[in-house]
Structures are given as C-alpha cells and as structure tokens.
Design a protein around this motif. Sequence first.
Motif, PDB file in Angstrom:
ATOM      1  N   THR A  20       0.853  -1.193   0.000  1.00 35.20           N
ATOM      2  CA  THR A  20       0.000   0.000   0.000  1.00 35.20           C
ATOM      3  C   THR A  20       0.888   1.242   0.000  1.00 35.20           C
ATOM      4  OG1 THR A  20      -0.039   0.002   2.395  1.00 35.20           O
ATOM      5  CG2 THR A  20      -1.864  -1.111   1.317  1.00 35.20           C
ATOM      6  N   GLY A  21       0.485   2.227  -0.765  1.00 38.10           N
ATOM      7  CA  GLY A  21       1.236   3.479  -0.806  1.00 38.10           C
ATOM      8  C   GLY A  21       2.163   3.527  -2.006  1.00 38.10           C
ATOM      9  N   LYS A  22       2.454   4.756  -2.394  1.00 34.62           N
ATOM     10  CA  LYS A  22       3.282   4.972  -3.588  1.00 34.62           C
ATOM     11  C   LYS A  22       4.766   4.849  -3.226  1.00 34.62           C
ATOM     12  CE  LYS A  22       3.025   8.030  -7.517  1.00 34.62           C
ATOM     13  NZ  LYS A  22       2.287   9.125  -8.117  1.00 34.62           N
ATOM     14  N   VAL A  23       5.439   3.885  -3.818  1.00 35.38           N
ATOM     15  CA  VAL A  23       6.878   3.753  -3.542  1.00 35.38           C
ATOM     16  C   VAL A  23       7.650   4.695  -4.465  1.00 35.38           C
ATOM     17  CG1 VAL A  23       6.908   1.383  -2.651  1.00 35.38           C
ATOM     18  CG2 VAL A  23       7.000   1.772  -5.091  1.00 35.38           C
ATOM     19  N   GLY A  24       8.800   5.139  -3.977  1.00 40.20           N
ATOM     20  CA  GLY A  24       9.570   6.092  -4.784  1.00 40.20           C
ATOM     21  C   GLY A  24      11.058   5.934  -4.566  1.00 40.20           C
ATOM     22  N   ASN A  25      11.809   6.912  -5.078  1.00 40.80           N
ATOM     23  CA  ASN A  25      13.271   6.849  -4.999  1.00 40.80           C
ATOM     24  C   ASN A  25      13.790   6.808  -3.572  1.00 40.80           C
ATOM     25  OD1 ASN A  25      14.038   6.592  -7.600  1.00 40.80           O
ATOM     26  ND2 ASN A  25      14.002   8.800  -8.016  1.00 40.80           N
ATOM     27  N   ASN A  26      13.067   7.507  -2.668  1.00 43.95           N
ATOM     28  CA  ASN A  26      13.515   7.489  -1.262  1.00 43.95           C
ATOM     29  C   ASN A  26      13.451   6.059  -0.697  1.00 43.95           C
ATOM     30  OD1 ASN A  26      10.811   7.831  -1.732  1.00 43.95           O
ATOM     31  ND2 ASN A  26      10.389   8.878   0.199  1.00 43.95           N
ATOM     32  N   ASP A  27      12.450   5.276  -1.147  1.00 46.28           N
ATOM     33  CA  ASP A  27      12.361   3.879  -0.683  1.00 46.28           C
ATOM     34  C   ASP A  27      13.511   3.046  -1.268  1.00 46.28           C
ATOM     35  OD1 ASP A  27       9.882   4.204   0.788  1.00 46.28           O
ATOM     36  OD2 ASP A  27       8.914   4.414  -1.160  1.00 46.28           O
ATOM     37  N   ILE A  28      13.811   3.303  -2.540  1.00 46.04           N
ATOM     38  CA  ILE A  28      14.942   2.581  -3.174  1.00 46.04           C
ATOM     39  C   ILE A  28      16.223   2.862  -2.381  1.00 46.04           C
ATOM     40  CG2 ILE A  28      16.403   2.450  -5.248  1.00 46.04           C
ATOM     41  CD1 ILE A  28      13.919   3.007  -6.931  1.00 46.04           C
ATOM     42  N   GLN A  29      16.428   4.131  -2.033  1.00 46.45           N
ATOM     43  CA  GLN A  29      17.618   4.517  -1.271  1.00 46.45           C
ATOM     44  C   GLN A  29      17.642   3.845   0.104  1.00 46.45           C
ATOM     45  OE1 GLN A  29      20.288   5.882  -2.327  1.00 46.45           O
ATOM     46  NE2 GLN A  29      19.299   6.096  -4.311  1.00 46.45           N
ATOM     47  N   ALA A  30      16.465   3.822   0.747  1.00 48.24           N
ATOM     48  CA  ALA A  30      16.382   3.216   2.089  1.00 48.24           C
ATOM     49  C   ALA A  30      16.750   1.733   2.024  1.00 48.24           C
ATOM     50  CB  ALA A  30      14.971   3.390   2.646  1.00 48.24           C
ATOM     51  N   PHE A  31      16.243   1.027   1.012  1.00 51.05           N
ATOM     52  CA  PHE A  31      16.588  -0.395   0.869  1.00 51.05           C
ATOM     53  C   PHE A  31      18.094  -0.543   0.632  1.00 51.05           C
ATOM     54  CE2 PHE A  31      13.107  -3.535   0.711  1.00 51.05           C
ATOM     55  CZ  PHE A  31      12.039  -2.701   1.033  1.00 51.05           C
ATOM     56  N   LYS A  32      18.648   0.358  -0.191  1.00 44.16           N
ATOM     57  CA  LYS A  32      20.073   0.285  -0.531  1.00 44.16           C
ATOM     58  C   LYS A  32      20.942   0.494   0.716  1.00 44.16           C
ATOM     59  CE  LYS A  32      21.402   1.971  -4.826  1.00 44.16           C
ATOM     60  NZ  LYS A  32      21.662   3.131  -5.673  1.00 44.16           N
ATOM     61  N   GLN A  33      20.496   1.415   1.580  1.00 41.87           N
ATOM     62  CA  GLN A  33      21.307   1.736   2.768  1.00 41.87           C
ATOM     63  C   GLN A  33      21.141   0.722   3.889  1.00 41.87           C
ATOM     64  OE1 GLN A  33      20.122   5.710   3.720  1.00 41.87           O
ATOM     65  NE2 GLN A  33      21.210   6.498   1.938  1.00 41.87           N
ATOM     66  N   GLY A  34      20.010   0.029   3.904  1.00 42.15           N
ATOM     67  CA  GLY A  34      19.674  -0.830   5.045  1.00 42.15           C
ATOM     68  C   GLY A  34      18.622  -0.119   5.881  1.00 42.15           C
ATOM     69  N   ILE A  35      17.689  -0.900   6.401  1.00 39.60           N
ATOM     70  CA  ILE A  35      16.547  -0.310   7.106  1.00 39.60           C
ATOM     71  C   ILE A  35      16.574  -0.758   8.565  1.00 39.60           C
ATOM     72  CG2 ILE A  35      14.002  -0.336   7.232  1.00 39.60           C
ATOM     73  CD1 ILE A  35      14.014  -0.601   4.163  1.00 39.60           C
ATOM     74  N   GLN A  36      16.349   0.213   9.442  1.00 37.46           N
ATOM     75  CA  GLN A  36      16.337  -0.104  10.882  1.00 37.46           C
ATOM     76  C   GLN A  36      15.072  -0.900  11.199  1.00 37.46           C
ATOM     77  OE1 GLN A  36      18.312   2.376  13.229  1.00 37.46           O
ATOM     78  NE2 GLN A  36      18.048   0.863  14.846  1.00 37.46           N
ATOM     79  N   LEU A  37      15.252  -2.137  11.677  1.00 38.78           N
ATOM     80  CA  LEU A  37      14.071  -2.960  11.988  1.00 38.78           C
ATOM     81  C   LEU A  37      13.746  -2.911  13.474  1.00 38.78           C
ATOM     82  CD1 LEU A  37      14.334  -6.228   9.891  1.00 38.78           C
ATOM     83  CD2 LEU A  37      13.110  -4.125   9.380  1.00 38.78           C
ATOM     84  N   ASP A  38      14.748  -3.160  14.278  1.00 35.89           N
ATOM     85  CA  ASP A  38      14.553  -3.083  15.725  1.00 35.89           C
ATOM     86  C   ASP A  38      15.467  -1.986  16.216  1.00 35.89           C
ATOM     87  OD1 ASP A  38      12.944  -5.330  15.720  1.00 35.89           O
ATOM     88  OD2 ASP A  38      14.702  -6.643  15.701  1.00 35.89           O
ATOM     89  N   LYS A  39      15.399  -1.791  17.523  1.00 40.13           N
ATOM     90  CA  LYS A  39      16.268  -0.769  18.125  1.00 40.13           C
ATOM     91  C   LYS A  39      17.717  -0.955  17.668  1.00 40.13           C
ATOM     92  CE  LYS A  39      15.243  -0.709  22.682  1.00 40.13           C
ATOM     93  NZ  LYS A  39      14.739  -1.768  23.113  1.00 40.13           N
ATOM     94  N   ASP A  40      18.127  -2.241  17.653  1.00 38.79           N
ATOM     95  CA  ASP A  40      19.550  -2.480  17.414  1.00 38.79           C
ATOM     96  C   ASP A  40      19.820  -3.324  16.174  1.00 38.79           C
ATOM     97  OD1 ASP A  40      18.341  -4.614  18.411  1.00 38.79           O
ATOM     98  OD2 ASP A  40      19.626  -4.873  20.181  1.00 38.79           O
ATOM     99  N   TYR A  41      18.899  -3.312  15.197  1.00 37.98           N
ATOM    100  CA  TYR A  41      19.221  -4.059  13.972  1.00 37.98           C
ATOM    101  C   TYR A  41      18.916  -3.273  12.708  1.00 37.98           C
ATOM    102  CZ  TYR A  41      20.146  -7.572  10.588  1.00 37.98           C
ATOM    103  OH  TYR A  41      20.710  -8.217   9.527  1.00 37.98           O
ATOM    104  N   ILE A  42      19.938  -3.141  11.873  1.00 35.62           N
ATOM    105  CA  ILE A  42      19.760  -2.517  10.550  1.00 35.62           C
ATOM    106  C   ILE A  42      20.003  -3.599   9.510  1.00 35.62           C
ATOM    107  CG2 ILE A  42      20.622  -0.739   8.963  1.00 35.62           C
ATOM    108  CD1 ILE A  42      21.450   0.905  11.368  1.00 35.62           C
ATOM    109  N   THR A  43      19.093  -3.723   8.567  1.00 37.27           N
ATOM    110  CA  THR A  43      19.218  -4.804   7.573  1.00 37.27           C
ATOM    111  C   THR A  43      20.446  -4.568   6.691  1.00 37.27           C
ATOM    112  OG1 THR A  43      17.914  -3.652   5.901  1.00 37.27           O
ATOM    113  CG2 THR A  43      16.702  -5.056   7.437  1.00 37.27           C
TER     114      THR A  43
END
Length: 244
Positions: A141-164
Amino acid sequence: MEKMRLDKILSNSGLGSRKEVKQIIKSGEVYVSKKRITDPGYLVDPDKENILVNGEPLYYKKFYYLMMNKPAGVITATRDLNAQTVIDLLSHPYDKFNLFPVGRLDKDTEGLLILTNDGKLAHQLLSPKKHVSKTYYAEVTGKVGNNDIQAFKQGIQLDKDYITLPAELKILEAADISRVIITVYEGKFHQIKRMFNALSKKVIYLKRLSMSSLKLDESLKPGSYRELTPSELESIIISSKENC
Ligand code: URA
C-alpha cells in the motif's frame, strides 16, 4: 555410495516402514544383482548393484530436492496439530522421504520453497554467513519512490539495534498499491513486511520468485511441486558453496 542395509534402502525409498520392508524382504520378493536376498541386514551399494522388488527395479536416491510453489494459507513446517503444512501437500512417494522446508515463508506468502532431506545443503543455504539472495514480488500500500529505493540500498532499521543488510528495490508500478521486486541477502523473521512497515507501507501480497540461482518454475500451480533438474541442483550446490 557406501554399502547400506537392504531394509534401510527400501524404507528410505518409500516402500514402507522398517518393519514392513523387513517383511517384504523375508517373503523373498527382493533380488539384489539377480540373487534372492531374505536377510534385511544384507549390505548393498545401491550405486553398483541392481535391486528388484516384486520384479520392479528400485532406483535409490539418498537425497531428494523439490521446488514447491507454496500456496497462501499453508504453514512452512513439517507438522502442526491445527494448520495444514507444506509437508501435508506431498503425495506418495515424496511424503515418505522425511523432507523438510529450507527456510520459512509466512503463512500468507506464496512462491518458491525448496524441500529436501539434505541437511548439509539446507544448512549452507540458510547460513547467515553465506548471504544467499532471495527475490520477492510484492504489492504494497502506498506509492513507492526513490527514497524507498535509497532506504533499501542503505539498510533499514528494523529493531532498536538491527539494521538490515543493503537490499535492492525495483519499482514495477508506483501507485496507491505499488508493485515491486525486492532482493534481500539475509532471512530475518517477516523481513520484507517489517522493512516496508518501517517505511510506513504495508505488504498486502508477497511471493518468493527465486533463491540463490534457483528460479520458481512459473508453470507450477500453487501447491504443486517437482524435483529439481540436475542443472538446477548443480547450480544451487555451486552457489551455496561460493557465497561467502
Ligand atoms: N519476508 C516476509 O515478510 N515474509 C516472508 O514470508 C518472507 C520474507
């Protein structure tokens, strides 16, 4: 292959329990290299000797490797008291080979699932050190864009202490419900759903398309499965050893 007990070969081949196949052997219906064998403990090298059961040749395989197109609504487990499992979908003789799923897809996720009784290969494919790639198709749901591509590329914070680990997001269609392809190199619990949740989006459909070099055979209907071809097997064995 090493020599194995005849009753073990027969029961691993799905011809019955150890007790049942002992009966078959004792009744004189089994021949090894043209000799009738009535001792269940007789040692046989299945690669070098011919085995006949009731006049039918037995082609023994130590390991089986299946690809399944997992349907939604079925859990990735070997058994469960309440829910249907992927193993419940197997019919004879595959239900007799003690197969188990390699990794896990959520109950509502569809797509590629490997089933095997080769613990070593499963371990290699699942090892966090190997960074085996997994590619998914998702509707969110929701419009995905370049900021989402960048977030995936950088790694996404899942928990307090885990970044993918860095992942790849490819946009097929950006709309109120967007269609995307994601590739990740690890297998955290609910990983794709949690990555999108962190970006304030919700996964409403998820299907695994590939794992390492192995692609889902799109001719398999949900719930169907087939053995891997020799070349599929060879390439997945090679890549499971390579990825470090
Ligand atoms: N990520 C998820 O969120 N679910 C799956 O089933 C697989 C990956």
